[in-house]
Design an enzyme around this catalytic site. Structure first.
Site, PDB file in Angstrom:
ATOM      1  N   GLY A 269       0.793  -1.217   0.000  1.00 35.92           N
ATOM      2  CA  GLY A 269       0.000   0.000   0.000  1.00 35.92           C
ATOM      3  C   GLY A 269       0.827   1.270   0.000  1.00 35.92           C
ATOM      4  O   GLY A 269       1.900   1.337  -0.611  1.00 35.92           O
ATOM      5  N   HIS A 270       0.336   2.280   0.739  1.00 32.93           N
ATOM      6  CA  HIS A 270       0.859   3.641   0.679  1.00 32.93           C
ATOM      7  C   HIS A 270       2.281   3.740   1.237  1.00 32.93           C
ATOM      8  O   HIS A 270       3.176   4.264   0.572  1.00 32.93           O
ATOM      9  CB  HIS A 270      -0.097   4.542   1.472  1.00 32.93           C
ATOM     10  CG  HIS A 270       0.194   6.000   1.387  1.00 32.93           C
ATOM     11  ND1 HIS A 270       0.138   6.699   0.192  1.00 32.93           N
ATOM     12  CD2 HIS A 270       0.522   6.917   2.344  1.00 32.93           C
ATOM     13  CE1 HIS A 270       0.415   7.976   0.415  1.00 32.93           C
ATOM     14  NE2 HIS A 270       0.662   8.125   1.709  1.00 32.93           N
ATOM     15  N   PHE A 271       2.488   3.243   2.450  1.00 34.28           N
ATOM     16  CA  PHE A 271       3.807   3.312   3.075  1.00 34.28           C
ATOM     17  C   PHE A 271       4.567   2.018   2.794  1.00 34.28           C
ATOM     18  O   PHE A 271       4.796   1.184   3.665  1.00 34.28           O
ATOM     19  CB  PHE A 271       3.677   3.580   4.577  1.00 34.28           C
ATOM     20  CG  PHE A 271       3.334   5.005   4.903  1.00 34.28           C
ATOM     21  CD1 PHE A 271       4.217   6.031   4.609  1.00 34.28           C
ATOM     22  CD2 PHE A 271       2.115   5.332   5.480  1.00 34.28           C
ATOM     23  CE1 PHE A 271       3.911   7.357   4.895  1.00 34.28           C
ATOM     24  CE2 PHE A 271       1.791   6.654   5.773  1.00 34.28           C
ATOM     25  CZ  PHE A 271       2.695   7.670   5.479  1.00 34.28           C
TER      26      PHE A 271
END
Length: 295
Positions: A269-271
């Site tokens: 995902g994002h991180f």
């Protein structure tokens, strides 16, 4: 008896820039090629804490916190301009204080417009780019951005208040765990650390000012893209493809302007660094060694 190899030491420092204390992490030889790590929202240089030692034996690694984030000062938003243009100036001022005039940049989330604005100021200084879920194309602004775009169009107290969910604890945790197959790989200290800083008095307004100002980055996308085409910096794109905030729709267009870029879409995902450090660090290290080391 087994001897450990030398582990680089990270230093936690601050410098005065425009009368604001700017916190930064630094590691590695002072005369080595510089790698500048630019963090995203809602975190800080903390997001790079595990990557820094894996690069710092061969590179001088510098990871600042923007004002309002991490260990940097957080002046009242009525007295300090929380804008991406100002952040680029602050980072530029920090680098000047540190005597740095050439650097590879790792840009993520907010780090992308900060870094690309810096690149427009000093295009000749950028030796390479590592792009991780950092947008420079309108294709990358999908449904998640709709309420923020509404605020750009109509700057009202109601539109502003509608974005307060973005600094809520459940949203902070969501940014770390959404799109991650095995959440036991994600340290829960991440969202606890970020949330304590978000919850500081006055910080909500700082973040809301930045949500509003993010709209000023979009008109600069053609200039960012022209920088890519004209300067052709060596570029590695390592992108969490399951990211709701900056989906992979924003990764592919880089290849229009940087056809030689190395693109890797990772199942996270994002991180992405929190989940895929074991995959990303060797990629980043190999890329820097081929394109930056010794130059």
């Amino acid at each position: 008896m087994t001897h450990l190899t030398s582990i680089p030491v990270t230093y936690y420092r601050a410098a005065r820039v425009e009368n604001v204390n700017v916190f930064y992490r630094e590691a590695g030889p002072s005369d080595a090629p510089v790698v500048l790590l630019l963090h995203g929202f809602p975190t800080s240089s903390h997001m790079f804490r595990n990557l820094i030692p894996l690069l710092a034996d061969r590179y001088r690694v510098i990871a600042p916190d923007y004002p309002g984030f991490g260990g940097s000062d957080a002046p009242d938003h009525r007295e300090f301009a929380y804008t991406f243009a100002h952040y680029a100036d602050i980072v530029d001022g920090l680098l000047s204080r540190l005597g740095v005039d050439r650097y590879a940049m790792y840009v993520m989330d907010y780090g992308a417009p900060v870094g690309y604005r810096l690149a427009l100021k000093h295009p000749e200084r950028v030796t390479a780019l590592v792009v991780q879920n950092g947008n420079a194309y309108e294709e990358g602004l999908k449904a998640f951005w709709d309420p923020i775009k509404a605020y750009w169009r109509e700057d009202t107290p109601e539109r502003r208040e509608a974005l307060t969910f973005l600094v809520a604890p459940e949203t902070t945790k969501f940014q770390y765990v959404d799109g991650v197959a095995d959440v036991t790989r994600i340290d829960p200290d991440n969202w606890l650390h970020d949330q304590v800083l978000l919850d500081r008095p006055g910080n909500k307004d700082i973040q809301l000012d930045l949500f509003r100002d993010y709209g000023t980055n979009v008109p600069l996308y053609p200039q960012f893209q022209a920088f890519f085409r004209e300067r052709k910096p060596p570029t590695l794109i390592v992108w969490g493809r399951n990211d709701t905030i900056f989906p992979a729709d924003g990764a592919h267009p880089y290849l229009r302007d940087l056809p030689d870029a190395e693109l890797h879409l990772l199942d996270t995902g994002h991180f992405a660094l929190e989940d895929k450090l074991d995959v990303m660090a060797p990629m980043i290290r190999d890329f820097l060694d081929r394109n930056v080391a010794g130059r």
